[in-house]
Design a protein around this motif. Structure first.
Motif, PDB file in Angstrom:
ATOM      1  N   UNK A 145       6.247  21.842  -7.168  1.00  0.00           N
ATOM      2  CA  UNK A 145       5.074  21.321  -6.478  1.00  0.00           C
ATOM      3  C   UNK A 145       4.710  22.316  -5.381  1.00  0.00           C
ATOM      4  N   UNK A 179      -5.378  28.114  -5.601  1.00  0.00           N
ATOM      5  CA  UNK A 179      -5.958  26.792  -5.396  1.00  0.00           C
ATOM      6  C   UNK A 179      -6.279  26.472  -3.944  1.00  0.00           C
ATOM      7  N   UNK A 224      -2.390  11.733  -6.582  1.00  0.00           N
ATOM      8  CA  UNK A 224      -2.043  11.893  -5.171  1.00  0.00           C
ATOM      9  C   UNK A 224      -3.108  12.617  -4.367  1.00  0.00           C
ATOM     10  N   UNK A 225      -3.566  13.732  -4.867  1.00  0.00           N
ATOM     11  CA  UNK A 225      -4.441  14.547  -4.032  1.00  0.00           C
ATOM     12  C   UNK A 225      -5.658  15.099  -4.778  1.00  0.00           C
ATOM     13  N   UNK A 226      -5.442  15.704  -5.913  1.00  0.00           N
ATOM     14  CA  UNK A 226      -6.529  16.369  -6.610  1.00  0.00           C
ATOM     15  C   UNK A 226      -7.270  15.367  -7.484  1.00  0.00           C
ATOM     16  N   UNK A 227      -8.380  14.825  -6.979  1.00  0.00           N
ATOM     17  CA  UNK A 227      -9.065  13.737  -7.693  1.00  0.00           C
ATOM     18  C   UNK A 227     -10.209  14.245  -8.572  1.00  0.00           C
ATOM     19  N   UNK A 228     -10.226  15.541  -8.847  1.00  0.00           N
ATOM     20  CA  UNK A 228     -11.362  16.068  -9.617  1.00  0.00           C
ATOM     21  C   UNK A 228     -11.456  15.453 -11.011  1.00  0.00           C
ATOM     22  N   UNK A 288      -3.700  13.406   4.564  1.00  0.00           N
ATOM     23  CA  UNK A 288      -4.166  13.105   3.219  1.00  0.00           C
ATOM     24  C   UNK A 288      -4.154  11.608   2.941  1.00  0.00           C
ATOM     25  N   UNK A 318      -8.149  20.756  -2.198  1.00  0.00           N
ATOM     26  CA  UNK A 318      -7.184  19.793  -2.724  1.00  0.00           C
ATOM     27  C   UNK A 318      -6.456  19.113  -1.564  1.00  0.00           C
ATOM     28  N   UNK A 319      -5.960  19.926  -0.649  1.00  0.00           N
ATOM     29  CA  UNK A 319      -5.377  19.420   0.591  1.00  0.00           C
ATOM     30  C   UNK A 319      -6.104  20.126   1.728  1.00  0.00           C
ATOM     31  N   UNK A 325       0.960  23.113  -4.228  1.00  0.00           N
ATOM     32  CA  UNK A 325      -0.445  22.895  -4.561  1.00  0.00           C
ATOM     33  C   UNK A 325      -1.332  24.098  -4.263  1.00  0.00           C
ATOM     34  N   UNK A 381      -1.948  22.007  -9.152  1.00  0.00           N
ATOM     35  CA  UNK A 381      -1.267  20.721  -8.994  1.00  0.00           C
ATOM     36  C   UNK A 381      -0.342  20.369 -10.155  1.00  0.00           C
ATOM     37  N   UNK A 432      -9.899  25.574  -3.375  1.00  0.00           N
ATOM     38  CA  UNK A 432     -10.397  24.213  -3.573  1.00  0.00           C
ATOM     39  C   UNK A 432      -9.868  23.300  -2.471  1.00  0.00           C
ATOM     40  N   UNK A 472       0.476  15.603   4.629  1.00  0.00           N
ATOM     41  CA  UNK A 472       0.386  14.389   3.814  1.00  0.00           C
ATOM     42  C   UNK A 472      -0.002  13.168   4.634  1.00  0.00           C
TER      43      UNK A 472
END
Lengths: 214, 317
Positions: B80, B181, A168-172, B257, B186-187, B82, B86, B184, B254
């Protein structure tokens, strides 16, 4: 003798490391220590292990070429077969728990969701490779065997795409897999180009006197 | 749906210490139930942990709902969030350093009483209540959770939005030094969610400050989070630091995203598939099989369908 011992050592390492994720999962499942959503963990870890093993099997040839350690070729078949084993377990878990053994649900999933389409395709590509991995099949198929088994790269690519589309989001992590795959494919491409050049040179040497126009 | 108001006592009349002690009591019992549940395995747990076992206060609520509650342990170890990682186990493991007190909430936008409020000031005079809701995650799993909190409408009325305010936008706090997190990309931090004003004013929409009668653990969005039971779980923005009243539809995280996967409304709808999986069925945790039929509006159709009269729910997803 030394060769034999080395082969035994690396094969032992391979079997232990390839079996341990599965054994660990089964024990955790029986102990009830897979957390609130055990099926999610089972799915994730069988899939992850399959992909790691599949990419490892593809890495054998480049590593062998670079290191010159030819013994490694003996690991390629077991790695590929273990990858197929985990991919099959991954499939069965998905079919059993997500699709509750219902083929209609399974079909709908495969047709409607591209990441499942890719995953299913990867498994189907691996199937004939697993079936033709016996010594008898290798002998029987001859040259065709190598051509057929190049499809392992296709399976690897489909597997990485499957993982990438799922996240979904974390593509590392999927990006890391993609990078590894790209370098394996890159190595292969460079190699076949080099091979083609050698072939070309040979044929031009043989046909001395005839002119090559491109 | 279960709504039960506590008797009409102003919160000032309840001695904080007693409440506190009560809360500890809940936590202990809930935790005990969770531990026992694990020992017996998931199957034995299902149907065993009822509110009755936890406290007589919940008696009448249990009789109205025959779906068993998830244990305190399940609710607090499978999250969940993030900002803390994750994986589902990450928030419980990584949120230890997060400090939910003292806490300030910034109220802004088209509102008569904007400002930075101490959380306790903001909550003073608002009656807390228990609410047992289904939580349906967009990932096709679900739980039943006994929240502790208050209707968002109570807070909205308190700060007096202006007539031009059509939407409400809420943001999670940004604290990369505590939220592991957020370091990073991530979002696109901060996490943003929003509701249309009529959705925000709906009596089912609550801000939770606790679960199982005890303060929210960090991994569940301490000290203040949104719960909208007829929408997918990701609408429930956690650790809310800012609430703004705006005219335009906010663009929630989202949507930024992945715009074709998640819309603004995100109402639970078994007939509209997520691009990557069907939403027709769900796994009621801690179960194994995805064999629980997902209900329209997560089972709250009678209460909320009027909000979407005339809207094409396949389009506005």
């Amino acid at each position: 003798m030394k060769q034999k011992r080395a082969l035994f050592a690396i094969k032992t390492i391979l079997w232990v490391s390839a079996l341990s994720p599965g054994v660990h999962l089964v024990i955790s499942l029986l102990r009830g220590s897979l957390g609130v959503n055990p099926v999610e963990k089972l799915t994730l870890w069988t899939g992850m292990t399959a992909l790691v093993l599949l990419l490892s099997s593809l890495a054998i040839t480049p590593i062998r070429r670079i290191s010159g350690w030819n013994l490694l070729i003996k690991l390629r078949r077991p790695l590929g077969l273990f990858a197929f084993f985990y991919a099959s377990a991954h499939f069965v878990i998905w079919f059993a728990f997500y699709n509750i053994f219902d083929f209609r649900y399974m079909w709908a999933d495969i047709l409607e969701r591209r990441f499942i389409t890719a995953g299913m395709a990867a498994l189907l590509v691996m199937l004939p490779l697993a079936l033709t991995s016996t010594r008898w099949a290798i002998r029987k198929l001859g040259k065709k065997w190598s051509t057929l088994h190049r499809a392992a790269y296709l399976a690897g690519t489909l597997g990485v795409v499957h993982y990438f589309w799922l996240v979904k989001a974390d593509t590392r992590l999927p990006s890391l897999f993609a990078l590894v795959l790209a370098s394996l494919l890159g190595f292969r491409a460079l190699q076949s180009r080099a091979a083609a050049r050698i072939k070309l040179q040979r044929s031009s040497n043989q046909g001395r006197g005839t002119r090559f126009t491109e | 749906m279960i709504i039960r108001r506590k008797p009409d006592i102003a919160s000032s009349e309840i001695t904080p210490e007693r409440t506190y002690l009560n809360r500890r009591h809940f936590v202990k019992k809930a935790a005990a139930a969770g531990v026992l549940g694990t020992a017996l395995g998931p199957r034995a747990l299902q149907g065993k942990t009822t509110l009755q076992e936890l406290h007589p206060r919940f008696d009448s609520m249990t009789s109205e709902m025959d779906e068993p509650l998830n244990s305190y342990e399940e609710i607090t170890t499978y999250n969940n969030f993030y900002e803390f990682g994750t994986r589902k186990s990450d928030p419980a493991e990584n949120s230890g350093a997060f400090r939910p007190r003292p806490w300030k909430v910034e109220i802004g936008g088209m509102v008569n009483k904007p400002g930075e409020y101490e959380l306790d000031d903001l909550l003073s005079g608002i009656t807390m209540e228990d609410r047992v809701y289904r939580l349906r995650c967009v990932e096709a799993w679900s739980m039943v959770i006994p929240w502790y909190g208050f209707p968002l409408s109570a807070l909205i009325n308190k700060v007096e939005p202006q007539p031009g305010a059509k939407y409400i936008e809420m943001k999670t706090i940004v604290r990369p030094e505590e939220m592991t997190h957020q370091r990073f990309p991530i979002l696109d931090w901060p996490y943003i969610e929003g509701l249309r004003m009529d959705e925000a004013m709906h009596p089912l929409t609550i801000l939770a400050t606790g679960l199982y009668g005890a303060d929210l653990p960090n991994q569940n969005g301490a000290p203040l989070r949104l719960v909208v039971p007829w929408k997918y779980g990701f609408k429930g923005v956690k650790s809310i630091q800012s609430i703004r009243f705006v005219e335009e539809m906010p663009i929630n995280t989202w949507q930024v995203q992945n715009s074709h996967e998640y819309g603004f409304f995100a109402n639970v709808n078994p007939n509209v598939s997520h691009p990557r999986w069907s939403q027709a069925r769900e796994t009621r945790l801690p179960g194994f099989r995805k064999d629980f039929d997902t209900m329209m509006f997560n089972g709250y159709t009678d209460q909320v369908q009027h909000l979407y009269a005339g809207m094409d729910l396949a389009r506005w997803k």
